[in-house]
Design a protein around this motif. Structure first.
Motif, PDB file in Angstrom:
ATOM      1  N   ALA A   1       0.298   4.510  -1.141  1.00 13.57           N
ATOM      2  CA  ALA A   1       0.318   3.065  -0.802  1.00 13.57           C
ATOM      3  C   ALA A   1       1.216   2.546   0.210  1.00 13.57           C
ATOM      4  N   HIS A   2       2.066   3.536   0.730  1.00 13.75           N
ATOM      5  CA  HIS A   2       3.020   2.917   1.582  1.00 13.75           C
ATOM      6  C   HIS A   2       2.632   3.962   2.696  1.00 13.75           C
ATOM      7  N   HIS A   3       1.938   4.856   2.334  1.00 17.32           N
ATOM      8  CA  HIS A   3       1.221   5.378   4.418  1.00 17.32           C
ATOM      9  C   HIS A   3       0.351   5.132   4.594  1.00 17.32           C
ATOM     10  N   TYR A   4      -1.176   4.213   3.896  1.00 13.03           N
ATOM     11  CA  TYR A   4      -2.334   3.722   4.355  1.00 13.03           C
ATOM     12  C   TYR A   4      -1.939   2.309   4.877  1.00 13.03           C
ATOM     13  N   GLN A   5      -1.285   2.071   4.644  1.00 11.93           N
ATOM     14  CA  GLN A   5      -0.657   0.558   5.171  1.00 11.93           C
ATOM     15  C   GLN A   5      -0.688   0.948   6.410  1.00 11.93           C
ATOM     16  N   ASP A   6      -0.041   1.816   7.213  1.00 10.24           N
ATOM     17  CA  ASP A   6       0.308   1.653   8.336  1.00 10.24           C
ATOM     18  C   ASP A   6      -1.628   1.967   9.375  1.00 10.24           C
ATOM     19  N   LEU A   7      -2.006   2.572   8.681  1.00 15.52           N
ATOM     20  CA  LEU A   7      -4.124   2.686   9.700  1.00 15.52           C
ATOM     21  C   LEU A   7      -4.773   1.667   8.869  1.00 15.52           C
ATOM     22  N   PHE A   8      -4.108   0.504   8.105  1.00 14.44           N
ATOM     23  CA  PHE A   8      -4.716  -0.253   8.076  1.00 14.44           C
ATOM     24  C   PHE A   8      -4.363  -1.651   8.968  1.00 14.44           C
ATOM     25  N   ARG A   9      -3.037  -1.664   9.554  1.00 10.78           N
ATOM     26  CA  ARG A   9      -2.366  -1.689  10.367  1.00 10.78           C
ATOM     27  C   ARG A   9      -2.784  -1.690  11.960  1.00 10.78           C
ATOM     28  N   GLU A  10      -3.867  -1.156  11.536  1.00 11.35           N
ATOM     29  CA  GLU A  10      -4.007  -0.053  13.074  1.00 11.35           C
ATOM     30  C   GLU A  10      -5.284  -0.644  13.172  1.00 11.35           C
ATOM     31  N   ILE A  11      -5.678  -1.051  12.283  1.00 16.11           N
ATOM     32  CA  ILE A  11      -7.333  -1.996  12.420  1.00 16.11           C
ATOM     33  C   ILE A  11      -6.548  -3.798  12.277  1.00 16.11           C
ATOM     34  N   GLY A  12      -5.857  -3.988  12.680  1.00 16.01           N
ATOM     35  CA  GLY A  12      -5.554  -5.965  12.297  1.00 16.01           C
ATOM     36  C   GLY A  12      -5.537  -5.852  10.947  1.00 16.01           C
ATOM     37  N   MET A  13      -5.456  -4.787   9.899  1.00 15.84           N
ATOM     38  CA  MET A  13      -5.092  -5.317   8.599  1.00 15.84           C
ATOM     39  C   MET A  13      -4.181  -5.646   7.868  1.00 15.84           C
ATOM     40  N   GLU A  14      -3.768  -6.670   6.293  1.00 13.37           N
ATOM     41  CA  GLU A  14      -2.815  -7.175   6.311  1.00 13.37           C
ATOM     42  C   GLU A  14      -2.465  -6.265   4.755  1.00 13.37           C
ATOM     43  N   THR A  15      -1.650  -5.957   4.586  1.00 18.32           N
ATOM     44  CA  THR A  15      -1.696  -5.439   3.159  1.00 18.32           C
ATOM     45  C   THR A  15      -1.006  -6.714   1.791  1.00 18.32           C
ATOM     46  N   LEU A  16      -1.965  -7.202   1.383  1.00 16.58           N
ATOM     47  CA  LEU A  16      -1.090  -8.336  -0.062  1.00 16.58           C
ATOM     48  C   LEU A  16      -0.090  -7.806  -1.140  1.00 16.58           C
ATOM     49  N   ALA A  17      -0.656  -6.501  -1.267  1.00  8.13           N
ATOM     50  CA  ALA A  17      -0.090  -6.147  -2.353  1.00  8.13           C
ATOM     51  C   ALA A  17      -0.018  -5.248  -1.979  1.00  8.13           C
ATOM     52  N   ALA A  18       1.354  -4.450  -2.940  1.00 12.43           N
ATOM     53  CA  ALA A  18       0.891  -2.192  -2.897  1.00 12.43           C
ATOM     54  C   ALA A  18       1.820  -2.132  -4.226  1.00 12.43           C
ATOM     55  N   GLY A  19       1.465  -1.087  -5.007  1.00 10.96           N
ATOM     56  CA  GLY A  19       2.766  -0.256  -5.301  1.00 10.96           C
ATOM     57  C   GLY A  19       2.217   0.677  -5.718  1.00 10.96           C
TER      58      GLY A  19
END
Ligand code: CFM
Ligand code: HCA
Length: 533
Positions: free
Chosen positions: A348-366
């Motif tokens: 839930a932490h590591h994959y936020q980097d991958l989303f960021r690389e394609i301009g996507m924001e994480t609204l909620a995680a855990g």
């Protein structure tokens, strides 16, 4: 955000709401104080949790991916059967061909064994497994009834080890032993540390020798990381435990650096290896192309060798163009889309980097079962309250090995490296990398999942099989971040390209919004009206 949280907890009974309130906090990316989050505590009875059990964490997660240790479940057949090949950890069967991963071995306990004890059956099963496979090692896993009836599995394995002359060890990983899978990781890792690591002193060749801790070769991730290491000239001695063998574990103490990917499942192994053998550890992450490049540079900096540094730069330069091209292709369609990630103890932490690389924001995680240090950073470790549940999990007392202890760097060298930005024993956790508008929720339950989807409307939700179909029926695409559905690998450079395309497809197809669950039109399927006659 406070409003959102209030709505989330609004319908819960007061006592439940009070408990859940402590497990929900905002992000602190822009220097806000990192809030304390409640984590690694018991799930509230009656709530539908994402979590699994201690046996799952021990057998399925940690020891499952090692191909040449025969894994034998001591218990009723269901536990073995339902943990059979479900995690999609891949392996390369190697030259020896020893690969027991496709098998499901169980003592198949029945009422008779529960009443009269299962030790005899366990002994016979170990013997039968040995006669069939002649493996290098057998490990035994206890399921709930074993602890309840008090079978002494450790005495049985000790005896069988003597009789058979191979490594036989047992794990007291009854499902109820801890509050989640995390306890099972710890039990398995303790036993590998006790019985296997550092038991083979045959020298291993290699100029830059490292171990990779906390990578499990789901969907072939480890194959991609191995490819990159090889290209860089880095020798990977052992991965704990993706695509691994027992011999690699035995020789892992020859490595000069431990790199930790999934902090949750074995940060304590890195610590124990440092104390016993003198191997320092650093946190790395191969999920995300940028993160991969950064991790490789960190490894090269540690070895302080210009040749390796140059090689790493060359590899990054060779691999990046394909990644950048794939990102450029999807960016116009993915930028501005939003995601939620509720998985395990690190993804839930590591994959936020991958989303960021394609301009996507994480609204909620855990996380399902991470501890406070995975959320808030390792600096909180000394302040974490040790409750009865954590006390139940053994902490090994480790001393420097009288023969094998060899500190790889002097304190002065470590200090000099730290001054250059190579940080040892540091993990900053998830909260400090999330926006203050984002919600972080530990051990999210089904009700909260529905509610935040309704309230925050993400374009994609990442979780596991239990969440998948329910969320799809809400019209939201779900990407499994455990077994990757049929996709992957997502690690390294090749993985990033795979990910960009997969997410582009998922967030841009209209099929999910066209889906209507039967209850959207007709109310509950089982609804019936009473008709008086
Ligand atoms: Fe570590 Fe894992 Fe994870 Fe984990 Fe897992 Fe897994 Fe996971 Mo499923 S070890 S914490 S216990 S990265 S099995 S490979 S996907 S929950 S986020
Ligand atoms: C586990 C394994 C699991 C389950 C995944 C899921 C995995 O926790 O026992 O719930 O979909 O990755 O296979 O995490």
């Amino acid at each position: 955000l406070e409003e959102l949280k209030k709505e989330l907890l609004d319908k819960m009974p007061t006592k439940v709401a009070r408990k859940r309130d402590k497990a929900i906090v905002p992000g602190a990316e822009s220097g806000e104080t990192i809030p304390v989050i409640q984590a690694n505590v018991r799930t509230i009875p009656g709530i539908l949790t994402q979590r699994g059990c201690t046996y799952a964490g021990c057998k399925g997660v940690v020891l499952g991916p090692t191909r040449d240790i025969v894994n034998l479940t001591h218990g009723p057949i269901g536990c073995g059967y339902y943990s059979w090949l479900t995690r999609r950890n891949q392996t390369d069967a190697g030259e020896d061909g020893d690969n027991y991963i496709p098998y499901c071995l169980s003592t198949d306990m029945t009422e008779n064994d529960i009443v009269f004890g299962g030790e005899k059956k366990l002994r016979a099963a170990i013997k039968e497994a040995y006669d069939n496979f002649k493996p290098k090692s057998i490990s035994v896993f206890a399921t709930c009834p074993v602890g309840l009836i008090g079978d002494d599995i450790h005495a049985v394995t000790r005896q069988m080890q003597e009789e058979l002359g191979i490594t036989v060890f047992a794990n007291s990983c009854e499902g109820y032993k801890g509050v989640s899978q995390s306890a099972g990781h710890h039990i398995a890792n303790n036993q590998i540390f006790r019985h296997v690591i550092g038991t083979d002193d045959t020298p291993v060749e290699g100029k830059y020798k490292i171990n990779l801790l906390g990578e499990y070769n789901i969907g072939g991730d480890a194959f991609e990381i191995e490819r990159i290491f090889e290209k860089c000239g880095i020798t990977l001695l052992a991965t704990f435990s993706g695509n691994s063998t027992i011999t690699q574990f035995r020789q892992a103490h020859h490595a000069d650096l431990n790199t930790v990917m999934c902090h949750r499942s074995l940060n304590y192994v890195a610590e124990m290896m440092e104390t016993k053998f003198g191997i320092p550890w650093i946190k790395i992450n191969f999920i995300g192309a940028e993160a991969t490049a950064k991790s490789l540079r960190r490894i090269a900096a540690y070895f302080e060798d210009p040749e390796l540094m140059a090689r790493v730069e060359q590899v990054i330069a060779e691999e990046m163009p394909a990644v950048k091209a794939a990102a450029a292709e999807v960016l116009p369609r993915t930028t501005g889309k939003t995601a939620m990630l509720f998985v395990g103890g690190s993804r839930a932490h590591h994959y936020q980097d991958l989303f960021r690389e394609i301009g996507m924001e994480t609204l909620a995680a855990g996380y399902e079962f991470a501890h406070r240090d995975d959320y808030e950073g390792r600096h909180v470790l000394s302040t974490i309250k040790v409750d009865a549940d954590s006390r139940n999990i053994e902490e090994l007392e480790i001393e420097p090995d009288p023969v094998r202890y060899n500190p790889r760097k002097t304190p002065e060298q470590i200090k000099a490296l730290e001054d250059q930005g190579v940080r040892f024993k540091v993990y900053e956790g998830l909260i400090g990398e999330m926006k203050k508008e984002a919600l972080i929720i530990d051990d999210i339950n089904q009700y909260e999942t529905h509610k935040i989807i309704e309230l925050m409307k993400p374009d994609i939700f990442c979780a596991g099989i239990k969440e998948k179909y329910i969320i799809q029926k809400m019209g939201v695409p779900l990407k499994q971040l455990h077994n990757y559905d049929m996709g992957g690998p997502y690690a390294g450079f090749v993985g990033a390209v795979n990910w960009y395309h997969e997410i582009d497809r998922l967030v841009n197809t209209k099929v999910w919004s066209l889906i209507k669950a039967p209850w959207n039109d007709n109310g509950p399927e089982l609804e019936a009206a009473y008709v008086a006659d």
